[in-house]
Design an enzyme around this catalytic site. Structure first.
Site, PDB file in Angstrom:
ATOM      1  N   CYS A 182      38.967  40.282  40.640  1.00 28.01           N
ATOM      2  CA  CYS A 182      39.762  39.745  41.748  1.00 28.01           C
ATOM      3  C   CYS A 182      40.602  38.554  41.284  1.00 28.01           C
ATOM      4  O   CYS A 182      40.060  37.485  41.006  1.00 28.01           O
ATOM      5  CB  CYS A 182      38.808  39.353  42.880  1.00 28.01           C
TER       6      CYS A 182
ATOM      7  N   CYS B   7      40.366  35.394  43.416  1.00 25.61           N
ATOM      8  CA  CYS B   7      39.050  34.760  43.224  1.00 25.61           C
ATOM      9  C   CYS B   7      39.096  33.829  42.016  1.00 25.61           C
ATOM     10  O   CYS B   7      38.542  32.727  42.046  1.00 25.61           O
ATOM     11  CB  CYS B   7      37.968  35.810  43.008  1.00 25.61           C
TER      12      CYS B   7
END
Length: 109
Positions: free
Chosen positions: A33, A36
């Site tokens: 991600c 993230c």
């Protein structure tokens, strides 16, 4: 990475979050991600700056697939703020440090 951040597992979530006193910010994330990874250094800074007021924790949803569905996590990063074992606030998506501090300050007051 800050040594103040707790790394959670499905097995430790109950003890480290639900049975913990005080405020805990849980970052639901995954290795693949991009957003993230963008907020990871911000969370390190928050862990240092809010020490004593807030515990920062991270849960890798790929390695620990059991917890995220219990909280309806559909997109990551998702930040859940727990107070004394209950979800007090939720934020989905990458935030700037300023946005995260506003979110925390509003919900920790």
């Amino acid at each position: 990475m800050s040594d103040k951040i707790i790394h959670l597992t499905d097995d430790s979530f109950d003890t480290d979050v639900l049975k913990a006193d005080g405020a805990i910010l849980v970052d639901f994330w995954a290795e693949w991600c991009g957003p993230c990874k963008m907020i990871a250094p911000i969370l390190d800074e928050i862990a240092d700056e809010y020490q004593g007021k807030l515990t920062v924790a991270k849960l890798n949803i790929d390695q620990n697939p059991g917890t995220a569905p219990k909280y309806g996590i559909r997109g990551i990063p998702t930040l859940l703020l727990f107070k004394n074992g209950e979800v007090a606030a939720t934020k989905v998506g990458a935030l700037s440090k300023g946005q995260l501090k506003e979110f925390l300050d509003a919900n920790l007051a």
